[in-house]
Enzyme design. Structure first.
Site, mmCIF file in Angstrom:
data_model
loop_
_atom_site.group_PDB
_atom_site.id
_atom_site.type_symbol
_atom_site.label_atom_id
_atom_site.label_comp_id
_atom_site.label_asym_id
_atom_site.label_seq_id
_atom_site.Cartn_x
_atom_site.Cartn_y
_atom_site.Cartn_z
ATOM 1 C CG ASP A 192 -2.099 0.924 1.106
ATOM 2 O OD1 ASP A 192 -1.880 2.125 0.823
ATOM 3 O OD2 ASP A 192 -3.234 0.461 1.293
ATOM 4 C CB SER B 59 -17.819 -1.450 -8.307
ATOM 5 O OG SER B 59 -18.866 -0.575 -7.988
ATOM 6 C CE1 TYR C 263 -13.359 3.088 -8.376
ATOM 7 C CE2 TYR C 263 -15.753 3.155 -8.590
ATOM 8 C CZ TYR C 263 -14.617 2.590 -8.057
ATOM 9 O OH TYR C 263 -14.728 1.508 -7.219
ATOM 10 C CE LYS D 77 -12.889 -0.611 -8.901
ATOM 11 N NZ LYS D 77 -11.696 -1.232 -8.371
ATOM 12 C CE1 TYR E 159 -15.426 -6.620 -3.283
ATOM 13 C CE2 TYR E 159 -14.645 -4.372 -2.974
ATOM 14 C CZ TYR E 159 -14.394 -5.724 -3.091
ATOM 15 O OH TYR E 159 -13.097 -6.156 -3.001
ATOM 16 C CG PHE E 160 -24.459 -4.649 -4.577
ATOM 17 C CD1 PHE E 160 -23.731 -5.720 -5.100
ATOM 18 C CD2 PHE E 160 -25.518 -4.182 -5.321
ATOM 19 C CE1 PHE E 160 -24.055 -6.314 -6.320
ATOM 20 C CE2 PHE E 160 -25.865 -4.768 -6.540
ATOM 21 C CZ PHE E 160 -25.134 -5.832 -7.033
ATOM 22 C CG ASN F 95 -17.351 12.139 -2.670
ATOM 23 O OD1 ASN F 95 -17.694 13.297 -2.835
ATOM 24 N ND2 ASN F 95 -16.111 11.720 -2.884
ATOM 25 C CG LEU G 69 -26.214 7.698 3.122
ATOM 26 C CD1 LEU G 69 -26.761 9.120 3.077
ATOM 27 C CD2 LEU G 69 -27.313 6.698 2.741
ATOM 28 N NE ARG H 226 -24.266 11.348 -5.378
ATOM 29 C CZ ARG H 226 -23.675 10.568 -4.471
ATOM 30 N NH1 ARG H 226 -22.889 11.109 -3.543
ATOM 31 N NH2 ARG H 226 -23.861 9.271 -4.460
HETATM 32 P P1 NAD Z 1 -9.446 2.688 -0.024
HETATM 33 O O1 NAD Z 1 -9.077 3.916 -0.761
HETATM 34 O O2 NAD Z 1 -9.796 2.805 1.408
HETATM 35 O O3 NAD Z 1 -8.295 1.582 -0.175
HETATM 36 C C1 NAD Z 1 -7.485 1.496 -1.308
HETATM 37 C C2 NAD Z 1 -6.041 1.415 -0.836
HETATM 38 O O4 NAD Z 1 -5.185 1.251 -1.965
HETATM 39 C C3 NAD Z 1 -5.591 2.678 -0.094
HETATM 40 O O5 NAD Z 1 -5.032 2.311 1.144
HETATM 41 C C4 NAD Z 1 -4.541 3.302 -1.020
HETATM 42 O O6 NAD Z 1 -3.521 3.944 -0.286
HETATM 43 C C5 NAD Z 1 -4.049 2.098 -1.806
HETATM 44 N N1 NAD Z 1 -3.577 2.392 -3.166
HETATM 45 C C6 NAD Z 1 -4.240 3.069 -4.146
HETATM 46 N N2 NAD Z 1 -3.493 3.125 -5.257
HETATM 47 C C7 NAD Z 1 -2.331 2.480 -4.988
HETATM 48 C C8 NAD Z 1 -1.152 2.201 -5.740
HETATM 49 N N3 NAD Z 1 -1.004 2.621 -7.005
HETATM 50 N N4 NAD Z 1 -0.162 1.491 -5.155
HETATM 51 C C9 NAD Z 1 -0.278 1.065 -3.881
HETATM 52 N N5 NAD Z 1 -1.357 1.294 -3.115
HETATM 53 C C10 NAD Z 1 -2.373 2.000 -3.667
HETATM 54 O O7 NAD Z 1 -10.670 2.015 -0.836
HETATM 55 P P2 NAD Z 1 -11.662 0.854 -0.387
HETATM 56 O O8 NAD Z 1 -12.988 1.472 -0.097
HETATM 57 O O9 NAD Z 1 -11.037 -0.017 0.631
HETATM 58 O O10 NAD Z 1 -11.806 0.099 -1.774
HETATM 59 C C11 NAD Z 1 -10.985 -1.002 -2.087
HETATM 60 C C12 NAD Z 1 -11.292 -1.462 -3.504
HETATM 61 O O11 NAD Z 1 -12.677 -1.793 -3.593
HETATM 62 C C13 NAD Z 1 -11.036 -0.412 -4.573
HETATM 63 O O12 NAD Z 1 -10.548 -1.067 -5.722
HETATM 64 C C14 NAD Z 1 -12.406 0.155 -4.844
HETATM 65 O O13 NAD Z 1 -12.505 0.687 -6.129
HETATM 66 C C15 NAD Z 1 -13.262 -1.085 -4.678
HETATM 67 N N6 NAD Z 1 -14.666 -0.791 -4.338
HETATM 68 C C16 NAD Z 1 -14.936 0.012 -3.251
HETATM 69 C C17 NAD Z 1 -16.250 0.309 -2.934
HETATM 70 C C18 NAD Z 1 -16.575 1.245 -1.794
HETATM 71 O O14 NAD Z 1 -17.690 1.779 -1.756
HETATM 72 N N7 NAD Z 1 -15.685 1.454 -0.829
HETATM 73 C C19 NAD Z 1 -17.298 -0.253 -3.696
HETATM 74 C C20 NAD Z 1 -16.980 -1.077 -4.773
HETATM 75 C C21 NAD Z 1 -15.650 -1.343 -5.084
HETATM 76 C C1 WQD Z 2 -25.741 6.123 -1.549
HETATM 77 C C2 WQD Z 2 -27.087 6.835 -1.623
HETATM 78 C C3 WQD Z 2 -26.995 8.940 -2.784
HETATM 79 C C4 WQD Z 2 -24.473 11.031 0.064
HETATM 80 C C5 WQD Z 2 -20.795 4.962 -4.787
HETATM 81 C C6 WQD Z 2 -20.081 4.760 -6.093
HETATM 82 C C7 WQD Z 2 -20.069 3.301 -6.456
HETATM 83 C C8 WQD Z 2 -19.507 2.465 -5.304
HETATM 84 C C9 WQD Z 2 -20.110 2.808 -3.988
HETATM 85 C C10 WQD Z 2 -17.203 1.985 -5.701
HETATM 86 C C11 WQD Z 2 -27.349 7.472 -2.981
HETATM 87 C C12 WQD Z 2 -27.368 9.132 -1.323
HETATM 88 C C13 WQD Z 2 -25.228 10.063 -0.566
HETATM 89 C C14 WQD Z 2 -25.127 12.173 0.610
HETATM 90 C C15 WQD Z 2 -27.236 11.258 -0.116
HETATM 91 N N1 WQD Z 2 -18.119 2.657 -5.146
HETATM 92 N N2 WQD Z 2 -26.583 10.179 -0.659
HETATM 93 N N3 WQD Z 2 -26.501 12.229 0.517
HETATM 94 O O1 WQD Z 2 -23.521 6.491 -5.071
HETATM 95 O O2 WQD Z 2 -24.503 4.253 -4.408
HETATM 96 O O3 WQD Z 2 -22.119 4.449 -4.897
HETATM 97 O O4 WQD Z 2 -20.100 4.221 -3.781
HETATM 98 O O5 WQD Z 2 -17.249 1.217 -6.606
HETATM 99 O O6 WQD Z 2 -19.293 3.190 -7.605
HETATM 100 O O7 WQD Z 2 -20.775 5.506 -7.094
HETATM 101 O O8 WQD Z 2 -22.972 5.433 -2.826
HETATM 102 O O9 WQD Z 2 -22.829 6.256 -0.517
HETATM 103 O O10 WQD Z 2 -22.434 7.880 -2.423
HETATM 104 O O11 WQD Z 2 -24.735 7.027 -2.016
HETATM 105 O O12 WQD Z 2 -28.470 11.372 -0.183
HETATM 106 O O13 WQD Z 2 -24.515 13.090 1.150
HETATM 107 O O14 WQD Z 2 -27.075 7.912 -0.683
HETATM 108 O O15 WQD Z 2 -27.716 9.812 -3.601
HETATM 109 O O16 WQD Z 2 -28.712 7.343 -3.256
HETATM 110 P P1 WQD Z 2 -23.373 5.220 -4.378
HETATM 111 P P2 WQD Z 2 -23.145 6.687 -1.888
#
Ligand code: NAD
Ligand code: WQD
Length: 335
Positions: free
Chosen positions: A31, A125, A150, A154, A177-178, A198, A200, A295
């Site tokens: 990381d 995602s 973004y 994916k 992931y949802f 960003n 919720l 949004r």
């Molecule tokens: P996060 O940002 O908390 O974790 C990602 C980690 O990767 C961070 O610690 C960052 O420092 C590290 N990182 C990023 N680019 C790097 C690089 N080039 N080299 C080394 N380290 C690097 O994110 P998260 O929420 O834990 O998400 C993890 C994965 O799951 C991501 O791929 C994200 O796109 C995916 N994902 C997240 C969500 C969500 O809502 N959190 C939903 C769907 C998919």
């Molecule tokens: C959830 C709901 C908003 C903030 C995002 C990425 C998606 C995935 C997960 C990685 C929505 C509403 C939110 C606020 C609100 N990430 N909301 N007020 O948009 O479903 O997904 O994160 O892959 O790619 O797009 O998640 O938590 O932003 O929003 O009303 O201040 O909450 O409109 O309906 P989202 P979120």
């Protein structure tokens, strides 16, 4: 079994490292701390009593990546979390997102091929589905045009993995992931958004903690029960456990296809107001929120069909929305 966890100090990665260690699996973390803090390493150690090996470098840097793999070829599988994930930022900095998210993946896959590492679990995602035509959405649903760079990383990453697997002896699982929320029950690790959140759940907890003045609820004119948008929120610990099962499935050669895709959700859709209600009930606090316009880029509703993950992985999310809001709040109180 020794597993490389990229992005292992991030939100989902750190919870997964804990679950891997709890299953007696040796972990190596890479990381570069671009979106995480080094203190997380100590917190993981405090939870499990076991300090994982840790390397700090940028996976999108070809040379550093090759050097690491040449020195660490005794790895049985990789769980690849490392990526940038801010949807809005990706719209203003597309190249930064394509470069980081795709070059990291391609560097890793190149080195898997040359170092005899065969097993890859990838963080995908539900964003790849866009607004699905049929709900709950299954893995067979068509992937839609991405709403952001973004989201496109994916989709493209899934294709890169699938094509590379077809042309080699690699095997992979993409986990879609949802909406991951919540924190570890110890409240030692959780989501640490930099700046204004960003998503919720962190916005809710920061508003309740007085860091943000008011939560804006984006839209109440959707075609849903209460007019607010619906998502499938999943507890991060449930999500982390699915990764342990997925990587073991590959290492133990229990996979049915060389490339498999699984939805990771609860199967239940909840509205924004449902989440707020749960938070208010659990914390006994009134949340300051107001309804504002939609949004841009948000979809109306999505939730997962989880039958495939339930049957094939023997995995099912156990925790409900009250567990998610309670653990998110407990973690917020430690910050
Ligand atoms: P996060 O940002 O908390 O974790 C990602 C980690 O990767 C961070 O610690 C960052 O420092 C590290 N990182 C990023 N680019 C790097 C690089 N080039 N080299 C080394 N380290 C690097 O994110 P998260 O929420 O834990 O998400 C993890 C994965 O799951 C991501 O791929 C994200 O796109 C995916 N994902 C997240 C969500 C969500 O809502 N959190 C939903 C769907 C998919
Ligand atoms: C959830 C709901 C908003 C903030 C995002 C990425 C998606 C995935 C997960 C990685 C929505 C509403 C939110 C606020 C609100 N990430 N909301 N007020 O948009 O479903 O997904 O994160 O892959 O790619 O797009 O998640 O938590 O932003 O929003 O009303 O201040 O909450 O409109 O309906 P989202 P979120």
């Amino acid at each position: 079994m020794k597993i490389l966890v990229t992005g292992g100090l991030g939100y989902i990665g750190s919870h997964t490292v804990v679950e891997l260690q709890n299953s007696n699996i040796e972990v190596v973390i890479v990381d570069n701390l671009s979106n995480s803090k080094i203190e997380v390493l100590d917190k993981i150690t405090e939870i499990t009593g076991n300090k994982p090996e840790y390397h700090n470098f940028d996976l999108s840097d070809k040379e550093s990546c090759s050097k690491f793999f040449n020195e660490n070829s005794n790895i049985d599988g990789i769980i690849h979390f490392a990526a940038y994930k801010a949807v809005g930022e990706s719209v203003s900095k597309p190249l930064t997102y394509y470069r980081n998210n795709l070059e990291s993946l391609m560097n890793i896959m190149d080195n898997m091929n040359s170092n005899g590492i065969h097993n890859l679990v990838f963080s995908s995602s539900c964003t790849v589905y866009g607004q699905p035509d049929i709900l709950p959405v299954t893995e067979k649903a068509p992937r839609k045009q991405a709403e952001s760079p973004y989201g496109n990383t994916k989709k493209m990453a899934e294709d890169i993995i699938q094509d590379t697997i077809y042309a080699s002896d690699l095997k992979g699982i993409a986990l879609r992931y949802f909406n991951p929320v919540g924190a570890h029950p110890t409240a030692l690790i959780g989501e640490l958004p930099l700046g204004v959140p960003n998503n919720l759940m962190p916005f809710i907890t920061q508003t309740a903690a007085g860091i943000r003045e008011q939560l804006s609820v984006f839209g109440d004119d959707y075609n849903t029960t209460d007019g607010t948008a619906i998502r499938d929120y999943i507890h991060v610990v449930d999500l982390a456990k699915a990764h342990v099962i997925a990587v073991q499935r590959l290492v133990k050669k229990n996979n049915k296809l060389n490339y498999e895709v699984f939805n990771l959700g609860t199967g239940n859709g909840l509205s924004v107001l449902d989440v707020i209600k749960s938070f208010e009930k659990i914390t006994n606090k009134k949340l300051n929120y107001k309804i504002v316009g939609r949004r841009e880029g948000d979809i109306e509703k999505v939730w997962a069909n989880t039958d495939f993950a339930n049957q094939e992985l023997g995995w099912k999310a156990k925790q409900g929305i009250d567990d998610m809001t309670a653990s998110a709040w407990k973690f917020q109180l430690t910050l």
